[in-house]
Write an enzyme that holds these catalytic residues in place. Structure first.
Site, PDB file in Angstrom:
ATOM      1  N   PHE A   1       0.851  -1.197   0.000  1.00 30.34           N
ATOM      2  CA  PHE A   1       0.000   0.000   0.000  1.00 30.34           C
ATOM      3  C   PHE A   1       0.880   1.239   0.000  1.00 30.34           C
ATOM      4  O   PHE A   1       1.758   1.385   0.850  1.00 30.34           O
ATOM      5  CB  PHE A   1      -0.921   0.023   1.230  1.00 30.34           C
ATOM      6  CG  PHE A   1      -1.853   1.207   1.237  1.00 30.34           C
ATOM      7  CD1 PHE A   1      -3.055   1.171   0.549  1.00 30.34           C
ATOM      8  CD2 PHE A   1      -1.503   2.375   1.900  1.00 30.34           C
ATOM      9  CE1 PHE A   1      -3.904   2.274   0.544  1.00 30.34           C
ATOM     10  CE2 PHE A   1      -2.343   3.486   1.898  1.00 30.34           C
ATOM     11  CZ  PHE A   1      -3.555   3.422   1.215  1.00 30.34           C
TER      12      PHE A   1
ATOM     13  N   ASP B   1       9.175   2.659   1.475  1.00 26.55           N
ATOM     14  CA  ASP B   1       8.038   3.399   2.010  1.00 26.55           C
ATOM     15  C   ASP B   1       7.925   3.118   3.507  1.00 26.55           C
ATOM     16  O   ASP B   1       7.450   2.061   3.923  1.00 26.55           O
ATOM     17  CB  ASP B   1       6.766   2.961   1.268  1.00 26.55           C
ATOM     18  CG  ASP B   1       5.523   3.697   1.757  1.00 26.55           C
ATOM     19  OD1 ASP B   1       5.594   4.361   2.798  1.00 26.55           O
ATOM     20  OD2 ASP B   1       4.478   3.588   1.082  1.00 26.55           O
TER      21      ASP B   1
ATOM     22  N   LYS C   1       2.739   9.992   8.129  1.00 23.68           N
ATOM     23  CA  LYS C   1       2.024   9.564   9.327  1.00 23.68           C
ATOM     24  C   LYS C   1       2.565  10.167  10.641  1.00 23.68           C
ATOM     25  O   LYS C   1       2.166  11.251  11.012  1.00 23.68           O
ATOM     26  CB  LYS C   1       1.947   8.040   9.398  1.00 23.68           C
ATOM     27  CG  LYS C   1       1.036   7.492   8.282  1.00 23.68           C
ATOM     28  CD  LYS C   1       0.410   6.145   8.575  1.00 23.68           C
ATOM     29  CE  LYS C   1      -0.786   5.896   7.666  1.00 23.68           C
ATOM     30  NZ  LYS C   1      -0.535   5.020   6.533  1.00 23.68           N
TER      31      LYS C   1
HETATM   32  C1  LIG Z   1      -0.884   5.317   5.043  1.00 23.47           C
HETATM   33  C2  LIG Z   1       0.143   4.937   4.068  1.00 23.47           C
HETATM   34  C3  LIG Z   1       0.339   5.659   2.885  1.00 23.47           C
HETATM   35  C4  LIG Z   1      -0.572   6.784   2.462  1.00 23.47           C
HETATM   36  O1  LIG Z   1      -0.526   7.852   3.356  1.00 23.47           O
HETATM   37  P1  LIG Z   1      -1.633   8.998   3.294  1.00 23.47           P
HETATM   38  O2  LIG Z   1      -1.101  10.048   4.233  1.00 23.47           O
HETATM   39  O3  LIG Z   1      -2.920   8.398   3.746  1.00 23.47           O
HETATM   40  O4  LIG Z   1      -1.692   9.473   1.906  1.00 23.47           O
HETATM   41  C5  LIG Z   1       1.383   5.291   2.056  1.00 23.47           C
HETATM   42  N1  LIG Z   1       2.196   4.267   2.369  1.00 23.47           N
HETATM   43  C6  LIG Z   1       2.049   3.551   3.499  1.00 23.47           C
HETATM   44  C7  LIG Z   1       3.000   2.442   3.802  1.00 23.47           C
HETATM   45  C8  LIG Z   1       1.019   3.855   4.388  1.00 23.47           C
HETATM   46  O5  LIG Z   1       0.849   3.125   5.490  1.00 23.47           O
END
Ligand SMILES: *Cc1c(COP(=O)(O)O)cnc(C)c1O
Length: 382
Positions: free
Chosen positions: A131, A214, A243
């Site tokens: 994700f 990520d 986050k």
């Molecule tokens: C939550 C998340 C995203 C997206 O972040 P948003 O601030 O909601 O756009 C991208 N990568 C990972 C691994 C995430 O957990």
């Protein structure tokens, strides 16, 4: 009209709702409009690592709000410079440049653009169940949530996590970026093996692709080290962050190695790097360092697992715990148990159909974790 009715009347409904109106928070506790308290094991999806209404963040925000809120990237700014210096100091060696944005998905977008610009290629290799966000570029590299939005970016391929031969076959002379989470969050709290990640590093080097890691969910002490890369001895070319970065204030960042070659005008963001968010991030990161939240995440995560596993319910298949990023995989669907937890005053998250995910604020106490364990044992009892 109460809070829920007003939102229901006006909000475009894109979220599955839980029928609770949250109006206040402190530390690991949230309160609804009726005055009921909840132990928060979601942290606003991994955001409130330093606790809700963190006093250091609140004070930094109040002071900066009275000093300077907005300042475009064409000007230098004291808060922004300090934050960049701090981030570079904390990141794996070699990540020397910072681009600031406002969310996780924006950090993915930026990283993909930087990788494409640097390599002159367009292919992306990502993992199944990965994700990376919901805007069209990030969604193109995300395994789920795509069906209604095809066609997305062409050239995105998905390989099974930890399958080395598939990764080897997927990375070619057309690959701009290999994009991976060190531990998949939304995908079910599933770790990438260290051999898989080091193979990704090596294959990227051999074939001229950029390795994008990520850490939007795993970063900022969540998994027991400041960044998960640290524990894996992994140095990416691009590191995506968001986050937990700014104590709850919207912010994202991409850290870049010297390989990344971008020029003026290639990317930008109106709000990215605004002094208000930078001040919040400096306060949040300062709080993490002063309180060694990485060590706290480690010891509290281990504490949780020890107490949970002491009386492991039958319907649990596996517990995957990395600091305070915890996945409890069930032998059945997780949603009814999330509701049972909520009824006991514990807020938890799903991660795929069968996994209960806990991402509590890293300031949660051991006695609060005891309450969470008891609620889980009760909810999951036969
Ligand atoms: C939550 C998340 C995203 C997206 O972040 P948003 O601030 O909601 O756009 C991208 N990568 C990972 C691994 C995430 O957990």
């Amino acid at each position: 009209m109460n809070i829920q009715e007003r939102e229901e009347r006006h909000a475009l409904e894109v979220y599955p709702r839980r029928g609770v109106s949250i109006v206040r928070g402190a530390g690991a506790t949230l309160w609804d409009d009726q005055g009921n308290a909840y132990l928060d094991c979601a942290s606003g999806v991994g955001v409130a690592s330093v606790g809700h209404a963190n006093p250091a963040v609140a004070q930094a925000l109040a002071e900066q709000a009275q000093t300077l809120v907005t300042c475009p990237g064409i000007f230098f700014n004291d808060q922004r410079g300090q934050l960049m210096e701090t981030l570079v100091g904390l990141a794996p060696d070699g990540l020397n440049r910072v681009f600031l944005c406002n969310s996780g998905t924006e950090s993915t977008e930026a990283a993909l653009k930087f990788a494409r610009k640097t390599t002159g290629r367009s292919g992306v290799v990502a993992a199944m169940r990965g994700f990376h966000g919901r805007t069209l570029g990030a969604l193109s590299a995300t395994f789920k949530y795509r069906d209604a939005f095809e066609p997305l970016l062409s050239g995105c391929q998905f390989v099974p996590l930890n399958k080395l031969e598939k990764l080897d076959a997927a990375i070619t002379e057309d690959t701009a970026a290999v994009l991976l989470e060190p531990i998949q969050g939304e995908g079910g709290v599933r770790p990438a093996h260290v051999e898989f990640l080091s193979a990704a590093r090596q294959l990227c080097d051999e074939r001229g692709a950029m390795l994008v890691i990520d850490e939007v969910q795993t970063g900022f002490c969540r998994t027991g080290t400041f960044f998960a890369c640290e524990a894996l001895n992994l140095v990416p070319d691009l590191l995506c962050l968001a986050k937990g970065i700014a104590g709850g204030v919207p912010m994202g960042a991409v850290l870049c190695s010297d390989k990344i070659d971008v020029t003026v005008g290639v990317h930008g963001s109106t709000f990215g790097g605004n002094p208000l968010a930078c001040a919040a991030a400096l306060a949040a990161i300062g709080f993490m360092q002063e309180n060694d939240l990485a060590a706290q995440a480690r010891s509290k995560g281990d504490y949780f697992t020890r107490h949970f596993e002491a009386k492991r319910p039958e319907r649990v298949r596996e517990v995957r715990q990395f600091g305070l990023m915890i996945g409890i995989e069930l032998k059945e669907k997780a949603t009814p148990y999330l509701q049972a937890l909520l009824a006991q005053g514990v807020i938890a998250l799903p991660a795929g159909p069968t996994v209960i995910r806990l991402l509590p604020p890293l300031v949660i106490s051991e006695s609060e974790l005891d309450t969470v364990v008891t609620a889980l044992h009760t909810a999951l009892a036969n």
